[in-house]
Design a protein around this motif. Sequence first.
Motif, PDB file in Angstrom:
ATOM      1  N   TRP A   1       9.874  -5.789  -6.277  1.00  0.00           N
ATOM      2  CA  TRP A   1       9.942  -5.346  -7.537  1.00  0.00           C
ATOM      3  C   TRP A   1       9.583  -3.831  -7.149  1.00  0.00           C
ATOM      4  O   TRP A   1       8.414  -3.770  -6.670  1.00  0.00           O
ATOM      5  N   PHE A   2      10.216  -2.973  -7.685  1.00  0.00           N
ATOM      6  CA  PHE A   2       9.790  -1.440  -7.521  1.00  0.00           C
ATOM      7  C   PHE A   2      10.038  -0.760  -8.873  1.00  0.00           C
ATOM      8  O   PHE A   2      10.579  -1.709  -9.956  1.00  0.00           O
ATOM      9  N   ARG A   3       9.473   0.305  -9.231  1.00  0.00           N
ATOM     10  CA  ARG A   3       9.681   1.086 -10.559  1.00  0.00           C
ATOM     11  C   ARG A   3       9.862   2.544 -10.242  1.00  0.00           C
ATOM     12  O   ARG A   3       9.173   3.273  -9.319  1.00  0.00           O
ATOM     13  N   GLN A   4      10.321   3.173 -11.179  1.00  0.00           N
ATOM     14  CA  GLN A   4      10.676   4.671 -10.980  1.00  0.00           C
ATOM     15  C   GLN A   4      10.424   5.194 -12.317  1.00  0.00           C
ATOM     16  O   GLN A   4      11.201   4.914 -13.401  1.00  0.00           O
ATOM     17  N   ALA A   5       9.487   5.925 -12.526  1.00  0.00           N
ATOM     18  CA  ALA A   5       9.310   6.856 -13.811  1.00  0.00           C
ATOM     19  C   ALA A   5      10.011   8.123 -13.685  1.00  0.00           C
ATOM     20  O   ALA A   5      10.301   8.539 -12.757  1.00  0.00           O
ATOM     21  N   PRO A   6      10.294   8.787 -14.890  1.00  0.00           N
ATOM     22  CA  PRO A   6      11.010  10.095 -14.882  1.00  0.00           C
ATOM     23  C   PRO A   6      10.091  11.054 -14.093  1.00  0.00           C
ATOM     24  O   PRO A   6       8.811  11.337 -14.161  1.00  0.00           O
ATOM     25  N   GLY A   7      10.847  11.774 -13.130  1.00  0.00           N
ATOM     26  CA  GLY A   7      10.283  12.753 -12.475  1.00  0.00           C
ATOM     27  C   GLY A   7       9.442  12.556 -11.198  1.00  0.00           C
ATOM     28  O   GLY A   7       8.796  13.143 -10.579  1.00  0.00           O
ATOM     29  N   LYS A   8       9.399  11.207 -10.877  1.00  0.00           N
ATOM     30  CA  LYS A   8       8.509  10.425 -10.003  1.00  0.00           C
ATOM     31  C   LYS A   8       9.480   9.662  -8.795  1.00  0.00           C
ATOM     32  O   LYS A   8      10.598   9.223  -9.224  1.00  0.00           O
ATOM     33  N   GLU A   9       8.978   9.592  -7.792  1.00  0.00           N
ATOM     34  CA  GLU A   9       9.628   8.787  -6.761  1.00  0.00           C
ATOM     35  C   GLU A   9       9.461   7.054  -7.200  1.00  0.00           C
ATOM     36  O   GLU A   9       8.537   6.700  -7.822  1.00  0.00           O
ATOM     37  N   ARG A  10      10.447   6.611  -6.450  1.00  0.00           N
ATOM     38  CA  ARG A  10      10.463   5.163  -6.677  1.00  0.00           C
ATOM     39  C   ARG A  10       9.237   4.528  -5.923  1.00  0.00           C
ATOM     40  O   ARG A  10       8.868   4.801  -4.980  1.00  0.00           O
ATOM     41  N   GLU A  11       8.433   3.433  -6.711  1.00  0.00           N
ATOM     42  CA  GLU A  11       7.060   2.945  -6.229  1.00  0.00           C
ATOM     43  C   GLU A  11       7.226   1.616  -6.092  1.00  0.00           C
ATOM     44  O   GLU A  11       7.525   0.869  -6.996  1.00  0.00           O
ATOM     45  N   PHE A  12       6.707   1.167  -5.207  1.00  0.00           N
ATOM     46  CA  PHE A  12       6.658  -0.429  -4.845  1.00  0.00           C
ATOM     47  C   PHE A  12       5.647  -0.776  -5.616  1.00  0.00           C
ATOM     48  O   PHE A  12       4.654  -0.535  -6.131  1.00  0.00           O
ATOM     49  N   VAL A  13       5.979  -2.128  -6.438  1.00  0.00           N
ATOM     50  CA  VAL A  13       5.165  -2.779  -7.324  1.00  0.00           C
ATOM     51  C   VAL A  13       4.607  -4.230  -6.872  1.00  0.00           C
ATOM     52  O   VAL A  13       3.263  -4.468  -6.835  1.00  0.00           O
ATOM     53  N   ALA A  14       5.520  -5.061  -6.242  1.00  0.00           N
ATOM     54  CA  ALA A  14       5.065  -6.314  -5.930  1.00  0.00           C
ATOM     55  C   ALA A  14       6.241  -6.798  -5.050  1.00  0.00           C
ATOM     56  O   ALA A  14       7.244  -6.494  -4.926  1.00  0.00           O
ATOM     57  N   VAL A  15       5.822  -7.906  -4.225  1.00  0.00           N
ATOM     58  CA  VAL A  15       6.538  -8.586  -3.217  1.00  0.00           C
ATOM     59  C   VAL A  15       6.251 -10.179  -3.253  1.00  0.00           C
ATOM     60  O   VAL A  15       5.032 -10.291  -3.373  1.00  0.00           O
ATOM     61  N   ILE A  16       7.312 -10.832  -3.013  1.00  0.00           N
ATOM     62  CA  ILE A  16       6.879 -12.373  -2.629  1.00  0.00           C
ATOM     63  C   ILE A  16       7.821 -13.067  -1.783  1.00  0.00           C
ATOM     64  O   ILE A  16       9.104 -12.478  -1.468  1.00  0.00           O
ATOM     65  N   SER A  17       7.107 -13.681  -0.876  1.00  0.00           N
ATOM     66  CA  SER A  17       8.221 -14.354   0.265  1.00  0.00           C
ATOM     67  C   SER A  17       9.049 -15.454  -0.339  1.00  0.00           C
ATOM     68  O   SER A  17       8.959 -15.733  -1.579  1.00  0.00           O
ATOM     69  N   TRP A  18      10.086 -15.941   0.620  1.00  0.00           N
ATOM     70  CA  TRP A  18      10.852 -16.738   0.080  1.00  0.00           C
ATOM     71  C   TRP A  18      10.245 -18.025  -0.252  1.00  0.00           C
ATOM     72  O   TRP A  18      10.823 -18.785  -0.753  1.00  0.00           O
ATOM     73  N   SER A  19       9.344 -18.330   0.413  1.00  0.00           N
ATOM     74  CA  SER A  19       8.466 -19.597   0.269  1.00  0.00           C
ATOM     75  C   SER A  19       7.810 -19.495  -1.095  1.00  0.00           C
ATOM     76  O   SER A  19       7.369 -20.626  -1.668  1.00  0.00           O
ATOM     77  N   GLY A  20       7.673 -18.316  -1.641  1.00  0.00           N
ATOM     78  CA  GLY A  20       6.702 -18.086  -2.806  1.00  0.00           C
ATOM     79  C   GLY A  20       5.117 -18.251  -2.604  1.00  0.00           C
ATOM     80  O   GLY A  20       4.262 -18.063  -3.320  1.00  0.00           O
ATOM     81  N   ARG A  21       4.710 -18.448  -1.146  1.00  0.00           N
ATOM     82  CA  ARG A  21       3.426 -18.603  -1.016  1.00  0.00           C
ATOM     83  C   ARG A  21       2.601 -17.545  -0.752  1.00  0.00           C
ATOM     84  O   ARG A  21       1.359 -17.354  -0.703  1.00  0.00           O
ATOM     85  N   ARG A  22       3.341 -16.334  -0.542  1.00  0.00           N
ATOM     86  CA  ARG A  22       2.783 -15.161  -0.365  1.00  0.00           C
ATOM     87  C   ARG A  22       3.220 -13.986  -1.038  1.00  0.00           C
ATOM     88  O   ARG A  22       4.443 -13.935  -1.438  1.00  0.00           O
TER      89      ARG A  22
END
Length: 124
Positions: free
Chosen positions: A36-57
């Motif tokens: 998941w990423f997010r981008q606020a007005p006037g700002k660069e896109r920012e990393f928010v969260a990541v999950i492995s395909w196993s769901g364990r990390r």
Amino acid sequence: QVQLVESGGGLVQTGGSLRLSCAASGRTFSRCAMGWFRQAPGKEREFVAVISWSGRRTDYVDSVKGRFTISRDNAKNTVYLQMHSLKPEDTAVYYCAARTVLSPNGLTYEYDYWGQGTQVTVSS
């Protein structure tokens, strides 16, 4: 190919909660790390969260740790972002992203596929 469609955004007051969903199509979803990423007005896109395909990390940007939780249901081809204790600074368009990785517990911060985004607005 993976197609991604986000939903669940909206307007919420400070301290409120939202759950974003990202529905994926394509046979490789279960082998994709999802972010998941997010981008606020006037700002660069920012990393928010990541999950492995196993769901364990998982991994999170420091500003959301303890407030946001990423999860996935591979049977439903869906990844979620549960957001609690929302702040006005969380206001942004939120995007989900996917990338095929070899390891079931692998994480990535670079992605090949992106959704169209869903707006989250937190009022003060």
